[in-house]
Design a protein around this motif. Structure first.
Motif, PDB file in Angstrom:
ATOM      1  N   GLY A 241       1.008  -1.323   0.131  1.00  0.00           N
ATOM      2  CA  GLY A 241      -0.075   0.049   0.066  1.00  0.00           C
ATOM      3  C   GLY A 241       1.021   1.363  -0.024  1.00  0.00           C
ATOM      4  N   ARG A 242       2.067   1.112   0.744  1.00  0.00           N
ATOM      5  CA  ARG A 242       2.943   2.530   0.938  1.00  0.00           C
ATOM      6  C   ARG A 242       3.460   2.606  -0.509  1.00  0.00           C
ATOM      7  NH1 ARG A 242       6.662   4.918   4.091  1.00  0.00           N
ATOM      8  NH2 ARG A 242       7.795   6.482   3.026  1.00  0.00           N
ATOM      9  N   LEU A 243       3.965   1.819  -1.194  1.00  0.00           N
ATOM     10  CA  LEU A 243       4.657   1.565  -2.626  1.00  0.00           C
ATOM     11  C   LEU A 243       3.709   2.256  -3.463  1.00  0.00           C
ATOM     12  CD1 LEU A 243       6.448  -1.550  -2.791  1.00  0.00           C
ATOM     13  CD2 LEU A 243       7.574   0.569  -2.730  1.00  0.00           C
ATOM     14  N   VAL A 244       2.274   1.833  -3.463  1.00  0.00           N
ATOM     15  CA  VAL A 244       1.371   2.534  -4.394  1.00  0.00           C
ATOM     16  C   VAL A 244       1.003   4.021  -4.042  1.00  0.00           C
ATOM     17  CG1 VAL A 244      -1.101   2.422  -5.078  1.00  0.00           C
ATOM     18  CG2 VAL A 244       0.391   0.177  -4.879  1.00  0.00           C
ATOM     19  N   GLU A 245       0.919   4.440  -2.769  1.00  0.00           N
ATOM     20  CA  GLU A 245       0.640   5.489  -2.400  1.00  0.00           C
ATOM     21  C   GLU A 245       1.917   6.747  -2.844  1.00  0.00           C
ATOM     22  OE1 GLU A 245       0.582   5.963   1.967  1.00  0.00           O
ATOM     23  OE2 GLU A 245      -1.511   4.918   2.071  1.00  0.00           O
ATOM     24  N   GLU A 246       3.104   6.120  -2.679  1.00  0.00           N
ATOM     25  CA  GLU A 246       4.280   6.862  -3.235  1.00  0.00           C
ATOM     26  C   GLU A 246       4.138   7.079  -4.800  1.00  0.00           C
ATOM     27  OE1 GLU A 246       6.721   8.094  -1.722  1.00  0.00           O
ATOM     28  OE2 GLU A 246       6.696   7.401   0.310  1.00  0.00           O
ATOM     29  N   CYS A 247       3.731   6.297  -5.608  1.00  0.00           N
ATOM     30  CA  CYS A 247       3.371   6.044  -6.861  1.00  0.00           C
ATOM     31  C   CYS A 247       2.447   7.267  -7.272  1.00  0.00           C
ATOM     32  CB  CYS A 247       3.029   4.755  -7.346  1.00  0.00           C
ATOM     33  SG  CYS A 247       3.185   4.538  -9.287  1.00  0.00           S
ATOM     34  N   LEU A 248       1.218   7.378  -6.606  1.00  0.00           N
ATOM     35  CA  LEU A 248      -0.001   8.140  -6.786  1.00  0.00           C
ATOM     36  C   LEU A 248       0.546   9.481  -6.574  1.00  0.00           C
ATOM     37  CD1 LEU A 248      -2.833   6.113  -5.189  1.00  0.00           C
ATOM     38  CD2 LEU A 248      -2.383   6.280  -7.541  1.00  0.00           C
ATOM     39  N   ALA A 249       1.323   9.626  -5.414  1.00  0.00           N
ATOM     40  CA  ALA A 249       1.660  10.908  -5.175  1.00  0.00           C
ATOM     41  C   ALA A 249       2.713  11.733  -6.035  1.00  0.00           C
ATOM     42  CB  ALA A 249       2.487  11.108  -3.702  1.00  0.00           C
TER      43      ALA A 249
END
Length: 303
Positions: A241-249
């Protein structure tokens, strides 16, 4: 014990000065560090219940209410009653609010880069390791081990290709053609990516890589999330989830309006991560690939 107390207090005084340096970039705006943190949480989630936001950040109810009223007057947020419970208030970040956050986020990132610039690579690693240790010791649960999210370094792309090939062979029974495809994706990224619009992240636990994700250009308006992977032994720690959040940001900061990804129906864990991050299934089809039959899916969301 007195020496320990004195040491912690000395560190607090030092770090307060560091926070002052990092917060100086906010002085050119009308927003405080606390207000920037509220905008960060709303940007990350899109909307939050006001009580949850107050508890998460440890804010006084009256102070948060005044802050949100100011944001609403400025067109940064809207507030509405929860459909499930009219006593609860839902706060939604507007497009103007997302734009303000991107400005504040860029200023904060610039301040951190300036702080880190004089340090060598080894000192940077020591610094992040020490910060992670402090978080792990004082933060306690929820995750059993701390992890670090960092940019790729030389050798990481080879690890990404190797682990994709190995794990998908073990878990899905795929043949070497999948590893070959992953190698082509990694090679294209290494040879010809635009750092302003494309980047990647590696997750580490105890100095060892355990996860990856990349954000690449699909077209001028659309980013693509690629090569998400989390090692089996570290699943459940929130790394995916954190990796995906970084990608979205990153995709938002880079000016993309939409982000998409391609996955397979059999990856239930990945699907749950994508759904929580706001992705929705666009289409799917089944075709022979990687030595078997695979149901391919395309997911996307607006940014």
């Amino acid at each position: 014990m007195d020496e320990l107390v004195a040491g912690v207090r000395a560190f607090n005084r030092f770090y307060t000065r560091v926070i002052g340096v990092l917060g100086a970039e906010m002085l050119d705006t009308s927003y405080s560090l606390t207000e920037a943190r509220v905008l960060f949480e709303l940007d990350r989630r899109g909307s939050m219940e006001a009580g949850e936001l107050r508890r998460m950040l440890g804010l006084d109810a009256g102070y948060l209410s005044r802050m949100l009223a100011r944001f609403e007057t400025g067109g940064l947020v809207t507030r509405e009653r929860s459909a499930a419970d009219a006593r609860r208030q839902i706060v939604l970040l507007s497009e103007a609010g997302h734009a303000v956050f991107r400005t504040l986020d860029a200023a904060s990132a610039a301040a951190v880069r300036e702080l880190l610039a004089p340090l060598g690579q080894e000192d940077r690693r020591r610094l992040i390791s020490a910060m992670t240790t402090i978080q792990g010791v004082l933060g306690g649960p929820p995750r059993p081990e701390p992890y670090v999210i960092r940019p790729p370094r030389p050798g990481d792309l080879g690890w990404v290709v190797h682990r994709h090939g190995t794990l998908y062979a073990e878990e899905q029974g795929w043949d070497e053609t999948f590893e070959a495809m992953t190698a082509r994706i990694a090679a294209d990224y290494a040879e010809d990516h635009d750092p302003k619009r494309e980047t990647g992240w590696i997750a580490e636990v105890d100095g060892e890589p355990v996860g990856s994700v990349f954000c690449v250009r699909r077209d001028d308006r659309t980013a693509q999330l690629r090569l998400l992977l989390v090692e089996p032994g570290t699943r459940g720690m929130g790394i995916g989830g954190r990796l995906v959040e970084e990608c979205l940001a990153f995709a938002r900061r880079s000016g993309y309006e939409r982000i998409m990804l391609m996955t397979i129906a059999a990856l239930a864990g990945a699907r749950r991560i994508y759904e929580r991050a706001g992705f929705r299934l666009d289409e799917e089809h089944t075709a022979p690939a990687y030595g078997t039959e695979v149901t391919f899916q395309t997911w996307s969301r607006d940014l």
